[in-house]
Enzyme design. Structure first.
Site, short mmCIF file in Angstrom:
data_model
loop_
_atom_site.label_atom_id
_atom_site.label_comp_id
_atom_site.label_asym_id
_atom_site.label_seq_id
_atom_site.Cartn_x
_atom_site.Cartn_y
_atom_site.Cartn_z
CG PHE A 1 -1.99 0.98 1.24
CD1 PHE A 1 -3.14 0.78 0.50
CD2 PHE A 1 -1.88 2.14 1.98
CE1 PHE A 1 -4.16 1.72 0.50
CE2 PHE A 1 -2.90 3.09 1.98
CZ PHE A 1 -4.04 2.87 1.24
CE1 TYR B 1 -9.79 2.98 6.33
CE2 TYR B 1 -8.89 4.15 8.22
CZ TYR B 1 -8.78 3.73 6.91
OH TYR B 1 -7.66 4.03 6.19
CE LYS B 2 -8.24 -0.11 4.83
NZ LYS B 2 -6.79 -0.11 4.62
C1 LIG Z 1 -6.07 1.08 4.55
C2 LIG Z 1 -4.60 0.95 4.71
C3 LIG Z 1 -3.87 1.94 5.37
C4 LIG Z 1 -4.56 3.19 5.83
O1 LIG Z 1 -3.72 4.07 6.44
P1 LIG Z 1 -4.32 5.32 7.22
O2 LIG Z 1 -3.14 6.03 7.69
O3 LIG Z 1 -5.16 4.77 8.35
O4 LIG Z 1 -5.16 6.08 6.25
C5 LIG Z 1 -2.51 1.74 5.54
N1 LIG Z 1 -1.90 0.62 5.10
C6 LIG Z 1 -2.59 -0.36 4.46
C7 LIG Z 1 -1.90 -1.58 4.01
C8 LIG Z 1 -3.96 -0.21 4.24
O5 LIG Z 1 -4.63 -1.15 3.60
#
Ligand SMILES: *Cc1c(COP(=O)(O)O)cnc(C)c1O
Length: 417
Positions: free
Chosen positions: A126, A222-223
């Site tokens: 990500f 939030y997932k």
């Molecule tokens: C959704 C997600 C995030 C989200 O990061 P935030 O800082 O909470 O917005 C980070 N890493 C991965 C792998 C994700 O899937």
């Protein structure tokens, strides 16, 4: 496989009743719980209490009387049960990105006396994880390097130069799941530390952090944890590392006042808490933490093993139905076919993926699009039914077979996809 057979699976499903705990719109098939979990019915009442009574009437007294001050640890302790950690190793705080910065900084600090300079990660990780690593490397100025490799090359990339292996357990775009035990063991064998991002695992896939000897982990609220948009994230630090850094004041460099040993003595110099509390920075959002607690409770009520079993059944069913109902419509499976290598989502590539997803959403089937060509479907086992899987596969077939995606309205991209 018929829709009636899917309805029969729902009738036998021991988790089926959990769906009634969520306030889902009746005309929607929600396959995006991996991006934003659904709203638990209990959240509104809890928020009402937090806002009207605790904040409105209790005012500042509620930090003690309503135990606001304990919430980051209390919710962290509940998440610990889902990821194979001890309650005193997990804290809810900040966002996943910020928590990654904190633990990666600690990991590099622990490797400071060695000549190891490489952070190994996956090119398809990500983006925020990679950006945070690059930013930290630049800030430290110690000549660290981020080495990005393809998914199958991670194991081979770990060697005596590796300081940290930083990976996301379940890939956001493909749903592909790493073997956490094997990779952690390999990293430790080579003298490296591991940081696992559990954003797409927590609440959907059982994780055993301590059984595998994991050093650090972070993840999203939030997932699959249903904590609401922008819910606080969580951070795990193995207790052996908390002990090892106890005398190293800036081992967690975001040295905010709430990570202090005694914040309310307002000392003029920083002395970190001896516990996971040192990973707190500033004042947490109590409104958001309360919603997250309700969300985590929905997962605990079902049990993570039962959730995983249903998740596997749902994703297998979707792959089977797509292959039965949509042959020769240009779809390719972009997720691993074997359930043990997959999280709780199924991704399909298609040349018109963006417009096809817009057409599906118009039909009430909500998944999402990930550039450049991925249709992503998340199967949150708490509230997705087997008939939903059938209906979604059928809708996708209609969208592609009738070229519903070609409508001009489906071609424009909004800010959030
Ligand atoms: C959704 C997600 C995030 C989200 O990061 P935030 O800082 O909470 O917005 C980070 N890493 C991965 C792998 C994700 O899937």
């Amino acid at each position: 496989m018929t829709r009636e057979q899917c309805a029969a699976l729902d009738a036998q499903d021991p988790l089926a009743w959990h769906r009634s705990q969520f306030a889902l719109p009746p005309d929607v098939i929600y396959l995006d719980g991996n991006s934003l979990g659904a709203l638990p019915r209990a959240t509104s009442a809890r928020e009402n209490e937090v806002i009207e009574q605790q904040w409105g009437d209790g005012l500042i007294r509620s930090w003690n009387s309503a135990h606001w001050v304990d919430l980051p640890r209390r919710v962290g302790g509940k998440i610990a049960q889902l990821i194979g950690a001890e309650p005193n190793e997990v804290l809810c705080a900040d966002s996943t990105s910020v928590n990654l910065f904190k633990v990666l900084a600690t990991a590099l600090r622990l490797q400071r006396s060695s000549s190891r300079k490489i952070i190994v990660s996956e090119r398809a990780n990500f983006p925020t994880d990679l950006y945070i690593a690059e930013g930290l490397i630049d800030l430290l100025g110690h000549g660290h390097q981020l080495q990005l490799v393809e998914v199958d090359d991670v194991l081979g990339a770990i060697d005596e130069r590796t300081a940290v292996v930083m990976l996301t357990h379940v890939n956001f775009k493909t749903g592909s799941m790493h073997e956490m035990a094997t990779l952690t063991q390999r990293a430790h064998g080579a003298g490296a530390l591991v940081v696992w991002d559990l954003s797409h695992s927590a609440g959907a896939v059982p994780v055993e952090l301590n059984a595998f000897g994991v050093d650090f982990a972070i993840g999203c609220g939030y997932k699959y944890l249903n904590g609401g948009p922008g819910a606080p994230a969580f951070v795990f630090v193995a207790s052996r590392h908390l002990s090892a850094i106890s005398d190293d004041v800036y081992a967690q460099p975001l040295a905010g006042w709430l990570g202090h040993h005694s914040p309310f003595e307002f000392h003029d110099c920083y002395r970190p808490a001896a516990s996971i509390d040192r990973y707190a920075v500033g004042t947490p959002s109590i409104v958001a933490l309360a919603a997250l607690e309700v969300g985590v409770d929905t997962v605990l009520a079902a049990g993570i093993e039962a959730l995983r079993a249903k998740s596997v059944a749902l994703t297998q069913l979707f792959i089977r139905l797509i292959e039965e109902q949509c042959p020769e419509l240009g779809l390719q499976l972009a997720s691993p076919r074997h359930a043990e290598q997959r999280g709780s989502q199924v991704c399909l590539s298609h040349p018109h993926a963006f417009a096809a997803m817009q057409a599906l959403i118009k039909r009430g089937v909500i998944g999402d699009f990930r550039a450049p060509d991925i249709l992503r479907f998340g199967f949150a086992p708490l509230y997705v039914r087997y008939v939903d899987v059938w209906d979604a596969a059928h809708a996708l077939r209609e969208v592609l077979a009738n070229e519903e995606w070609s409508e001009p309205a489906f071609q424009t991209r909004a800010a959030v996809t």
